[in-house]
Write a protein that holds these residues in place. Structure first.
Motif, PDB file in Angstrom:
ATOM      1  N   ALA A  14      47.910  64.038  20.127  1.00 17.91           N
ATOM      2  CA  ALA A  14      48.782  63.865  18.351  1.00 17.91           C
ATOM      3  C   ALA A  14      47.495  63.693  17.778  1.00 17.91           C
ATOM      4  CB  ALA A  14      49.863  62.958  17.837  1.00 17.91           C
ATOM      5  N   GLY A  15      47.100  62.969  18.135  1.00 14.67           N
ATOM      6  CA  GLY A  15      45.503  63.211  17.813  1.00 14.67           C
ATOM      7  C   GLY A  15      45.035  60.994  17.341  1.00 14.67           C
ATOM      8  N   ALA A  16      45.882  60.770  17.698  1.00 17.14           N
ATOM      9  CA  ALA A  16      45.037  59.080  17.793  1.00 17.14           C
ATOM     10  C   ALA A  16      44.451  59.087  18.260  1.00 17.14           C
ATOM     11  CB  ALA A  16      46.279  58.560  18.558  1.00 17.14           C
ATOM     12  N   GLN A  17      43.572  58.147  18.904  1.00 20.65           N
ATOM     13  CA  GLN A  17      41.938  57.559  18.312  1.00 20.65           C
ATOM     14  C   GLN A  17      41.262  56.142  18.366  1.00 20.65           C
ATOM     15  OE1 GLN A  17      38.908  60.233  17.822  1.00 20.65           O
ATOM     16  NE2 GLN A  17      39.591  60.582  14.960  1.00 20.65           N
ATOM     17  N   ALA A  18      40.413  55.464  19.131  1.00 15.93           N
ATOM     18  CA  ALA A  18      40.169  54.057  18.527  1.00 15.93           C
ATOM     19  C   ALA A  18      39.870  53.976  17.579  1.00 15.93           C
ATOM     20  CB  ALA A  18      39.570  54.161  19.602  1.00 15.93           C
ATOM     21  N   SER A  19      40.120  52.928  17.057  1.00 17.33           N
ATOM     22  CA  SER A  19      39.258  52.880  15.385  1.00 17.33           C
ATOM     23  C   SER A  19      38.992  51.183  14.818  1.00 17.33           C
ATOM     24  CB  SER A  19      40.312  52.953  14.073  1.00 17.33           C
ATOM     25  OG  SER A  19      41.372  52.392  14.200  1.00 17.33           O
ATOM     26  N   GLY A  20      38.568  51.125  14.258  1.00 20.64           N
ATOM     27  CA  GLY A  20      37.933  49.201  13.262  1.00 20.64           C
ATOM     28  C   GLY A  20      37.931  48.509  14.542  1.00 20.64           C
ATOM     29  N   ARG A  21      37.895  47.248  15.022  1.00 20.01           N
ATOM     30  CA  ARG A  21      37.427  46.752  15.822  1.00 20.01           C
ATOM     31  C   ARG A  21      37.573  47.283  17.267  1.00 20.01           C
ATOM     32  NH1 ARG A  21      41.506  42.218  17.142  1.00 20.01           N
ATOM     33  NH2 ARG A  21      43.843  43.245  17.159  1.00 20.01           N
ATOM     34  N   PHE A  22      38.345  48.009  17.384  1.00 26.95           N
ATOM     35  CA  PHE A  22      38.705  48.704  19.119  1.00 26.95           C
ATOM     36  C   PHE A  22      36.714  50.041  18.687  1.00 26.95           C
ATOM     37  CE2 PHE A  22      42.246  47.439  18.106  1.00 26.95           C
ATOM     38  CZ  PHE A  22      42.918  46.900  18.484  1.00 26.95           C
ATOM     39  N   LEU A  23      36.335  50.082  18.479  1.00 25.22           N
ATOM     40  CA  LEU A  23      35.253  50.587  18.499  1.00 25.22           C
ATOM     41  C   LEU A  23      34.275  50.660  19.462  1.00 25.22           C
ATOM     42  CD1 LEU A  23      35.489  53.001  15.084  1.00 25.22           C
ATOM     43  CD2 LEU A  23      35.736  53.791  16.950  1.00 25.22           C
ATOM     44  N   PRO A  24      33.876  51.522  20.388  1.00 20.65           N
ATOM     45  CA  PRO A  24      32.783  50.392  21.377  1.00 20.65           C
ATOM     46  C   PRO A  24      31.648  50.079  20.135  1.00 20.65           C
ATOM     47  CG  PRO A  24      33.475  53.163  21.643  1.00 20.65           C
ATOM     48  CD  PRO A  24      34.233  52.563  20.588  1.00 20.65           C
ATOM     49  N   GLU A  25      30.858  49.876  20.749  1.00 13.61           N
ATOM     50  CA  GLU A  25      29.434  48.913  20.787  1.00 13.61           C
ATOM     51  C   GLU A  25      28.480  48.646  21.821  1.00 13.61           C
ATOM     52  OE1 GLU A  25      28.631  46.847  17.281  1.00 13.61           O
ATOM     53  OE2 GLU A  25      30.092  48.179  16.030  1.00 13.61           O
ATOM     54  N   PRO A  26      28.722  49.055  22.747  1.00 14.44           N
ATOM     55  CA  PRO A  26      27.751  49.053  24.267  1.00 14.44           C
ATOM     56  C   PRO A  26      26.846  48.320  23.752  1.00 14.44           C
ATOM     57  CG  PRO A  26      28.034  51.442  24.252  1.00 14.44           C
ATOM     58  CD  PRO A  26      28.720  50.983  23.275  1.00 14.44           C
ATOM     59  N   ALA A  27      26.593  47.293  25.032  1.00 14.21           N
ATOM     60  CA  ALA A  27      25.060  46.733  25.528  1.00 14.21           C
ATOM     61  C   ALA A  27      24.198  47.837  26.340  1.00 14.21           C
ATOM     62  CB  ALA A  27      25.322  45.843  26.308  1.00 14.21           C
ATOM     63  N   ASN A  28      24.807  48.514  26.736  1.00 13.95           N
ATOM     64  CA  ASN A  28      24.291  49.694  27.826  1.00 13.95           C
ATOM     65  C   ASN A  28      24.153  48.972  28.394  1.00 13.95           C
ATOM     66  OD1 ASN A  28      24.995  52.386  25.866  1.00 13.95           O
ATOM     67  ND2 ASN A  28      23.335  51.892  25.003  1.00 13.95           N
ATOM     68  N   ASP A  29      23.784  47.909  29.681  1.00 13.92           N
ATOM     69  CA  ASP A  29      23.703  47.025  30.325  1.00 13.92           C
ATOM     70  C   ASP A  29      24.944  46.705  31.833  1.00 13.92           C
ATOM     71  OD1 ASP A  29      23.373  45.041  32.404  1.00 13.92           O
ATOM     72  OD2 ASP A  29      21.668  44.380  31.448  1.00 13.92           O
ATOM     73  N   LEU A  30      24.780  47.518  32.421  1.00 16.13           N
ATOM     74  CA  LEU A  30      25.941  48.115  33.357  1.00 16.13           C
ATOM     75  C   LEU A  30      26.602  46.759  33.747  1.00 16.13           C
ATOM     76  CD1 LEU A  30      26.538  50.492  36.010  1.00 16.13           C
ATOM     77  CD2 LEU A  30      27.432  47.982  36.397  1.00 16.13           C
ATOM     78  N   GLY A  31      26.054  45.204  33.838  1.00 15.12           N
ATOM     79  CA  GLY A  31      25.856  44.066  34.239  1.00 15.12           C
ATOM     80  C   GLY A  31      26.807  43.064  33.269  1.00 15.12           C
ATOM     81  N   VAL A  32      26.229  43.526  32.045  1.00 10.95           N
ATOM     82  CA  VAL A  32      26.161  42.581  30.980  1.00 10.95           C
ATOM     83  C   VAL A  32      28.274  43.150  30.580  1.00 10.95           C
ATOM     84  CG1 VAL A  32      26.461  42.445  28.766  1.00 10.95           C
ATOM     85  CG2 VAL A  32      24.136  42.067  30.541  1.00 10.95           C
TER      86      VAL A  32
END
Length: 173
Positions: A91-109
């Motif tokens: 139905a269109g639910a998706q992540a928002s707010g504090r749940f949106l990712p901002e990855p470090a792009n470092d696999l180990g981290v």
């Protein structure tokens, strides 16, 4: 997975943690980071899971402050929670707010943060009885008030959903 008991849920969380971790460990750095804010990379998925798992662990840690659910509220099985989640996604639910990712792009981290969030969740389940998991409620942004057990069902399905998302993303590349 036998998710019908507190121990079964704890085992299920560890199993999901290892399944996701093993998959991510097998990715190259370019595979891990290939994506955008619109088309998530595995790094985005992992960061989102970290951001989603962490508040559940925190809530389990303050069980005495979680409200009781109405005794007549229907208790849903894993399959029913899974179906409700999939319906909301369709139905269109998706992540928002504090749940949106901002990855470090470092696999180990990212992997350490992710694993730490599930480890904390696993630890916070210590001392919870099966009855208590069915009696205490937690709000979910898309599914409304869930029992603590249902939130754990959701958490397992949510982690598996994002694993499938990572796999599908790489198949499209």
């Amino acid at each position: 997975m036998n998710l019908g008991t507190t121990q079964g849920l704890r085992d299920g969380l560890l199993e999901v943690q290892e399944t996701v971790s093993d998959y991510v460990r097998g990715l190259s750095d370019p595979q891990f980071t290939a994506g955008t804010a619109e088309r998530w990379s595995p790094a985005h998925h992992l960061d989102h899971l970290y951001r989603s798992n962490t508040p559940v662990a925190a809530a389990l840690g303050i069980r005495e402050r979680l409200p009781y659910v109405a005794p007549d509220q229907q208790r849903r099985s894993f399959g029913e929670v899974q179906a409700a989640y999939r319906t909301r996604l369709a139905a269109g639910a998706q992540a928002s707010g504090r749940f949106l990712p901002e990855p470090a792009n470092d696999l180990g981290v990212q992997l350490e943060l992710y694993r730490g969030s599930l480890k904390a969740l696993h630890e916070q389940m210590q001392g919870w009885s099966d009855d208590e998991l069915d009696a205490r409620g937690m709000p979910h942004p898309a599914l409304g008030v869930l029992t603590a057990r249902e939130m754990l069902y959701f958490t397992i399905e949510h982690n598996l959903h994002h694993l499938r998302g990572m796999q599908a993303r790489l198949e499209q590349s």
